[in-house]
Design an enzyme around this catalytic site. Sequence first.
Site, PDB file in Angstrom:
ATOM      1  N   ARG A  90      25.910  31.936 -20.797  1.00 37.21           N
ATOM      2  CA  ARG A  90      25.807  32.071 -19.350  1.00 37.21           C
ATOM      3  C   ARG A  90      24.623  31.244 -18.861  1.00 37.21           C
ATOM      4  NH1 ARG A  90      30.625  34.496 -17.865  1.00 37.21           N
ATOM      5  NH2 ARG A  90      31.032  36.205 -19.284  1.00 37.21           N
ATOM      6  N   GLU A 114      36.797  33.656 -10.575  1.00 39.30           N
ATOM      7  CA  GLU A 114      36.308  35.035 -10.576  1.00 39.30           C
ATOM      8  C   GLU A 114      37.330  35.869  -9.823  1.00 39.30           C
ATOM      9  OE1 GLU A 114      32.112  35.540  -9.934  1.00 39.30           O
ATOM     10  OE2 GLU A 114      31.615  33.624 -10.869  1.00 39.30           O
ATOM     11  N   LYS A 151      40.109  39.971 -13.275  1.00 36.87           N
ATOM     12  CA  LYS A 151      40.288  38.544 -13.537  1.00 36.87           C
ATOM     13  C   LYS A 151      41.602  38.251 -14.266  1.00 36.87           C
ATOM     14  CE  LYS A 151      35.316  37.827 -14.072  1.00 36.87           C
ATOM     15  NZ  LYS A 151      34.272  37.272 -14.960  1.00 36.87           N
TER      16      LYS A 151
END
Length: 276
Positions: free
Chosen positions: A258, A3, A51
């Site tokens: 996710r 991240e 990112k």
Amino acid sequence: MPEGDTVWLTAHRLHEALAGGVLTRFDLRVPRFATADLTGRAVRDVTPRGKHLLTRFEGGLTLHSHLRMDGAWRVFPAGSRWSGGPAHQIRAVLGTETATAVGYRLPVLELLRTGEEDRVVGHLGPDLLGPDWDAATAVARLRADPARSLGDALLDQRNLAGIGNVYRCELVFLAGVTPWLPVGELPDESLPRLVATARRLLMANRTTFERRTVAGAGRRGPLLHVYGRAGRPCPRCGGPVRVTPYRDPGPALSGDERITYWCPGCQRGPGPGASR
């Protein structure tokens, strides 16, 4: 999981190893750029943007890379043995007289003109770890779609850059709401506080790969509140932390799967399956 904090630290280590050095080896193991050769050019800098990683070279060229779920850059002293995965997973090798940077499993790797960097990072919102950080702009972008679920809005890098799934789960837990709660249903003061917490956590974790969101946790205590803790007691209410898979529908997320860790006992708002 890479991240914004992981990318910042990766960029810092690459910059320390390569910046100012002259390339003695340049190898991109992707078909489109396999014949590119920048040996003899100096490495100007390595800069994180959300990112994304931007490695800039003499002559106005930039190598753009993105780690996504499991990509990694490893730095080794020149001439030493590499470790980080099997050879077929290597996508890039950048070498100087003193160090070699090896990119493993990089899903995004492209060479472009430095003046065209906006083509790959110009869409990003304020960078939580960048010099352009602007909390007010980040809050305004999150509020722009009040019907959107908070979890999806936090992951959308066009709103603010650097949050991934770990921080998404941790931030909504700390805010006491579920990730499926529409942004517009948050109290007015909650969103600025959540954004400030995001900045604080990423800043605190940018110099270590051992990510921590639990304040004051000892060596044996949990590093995270809910992420990766399915079935364990919630640190607030003691009920079991739940894990819920779902598919993000937003165009910026490309249908990525996710996994959501959350506590139904102390996070208010709709549960999984709610309209998003």
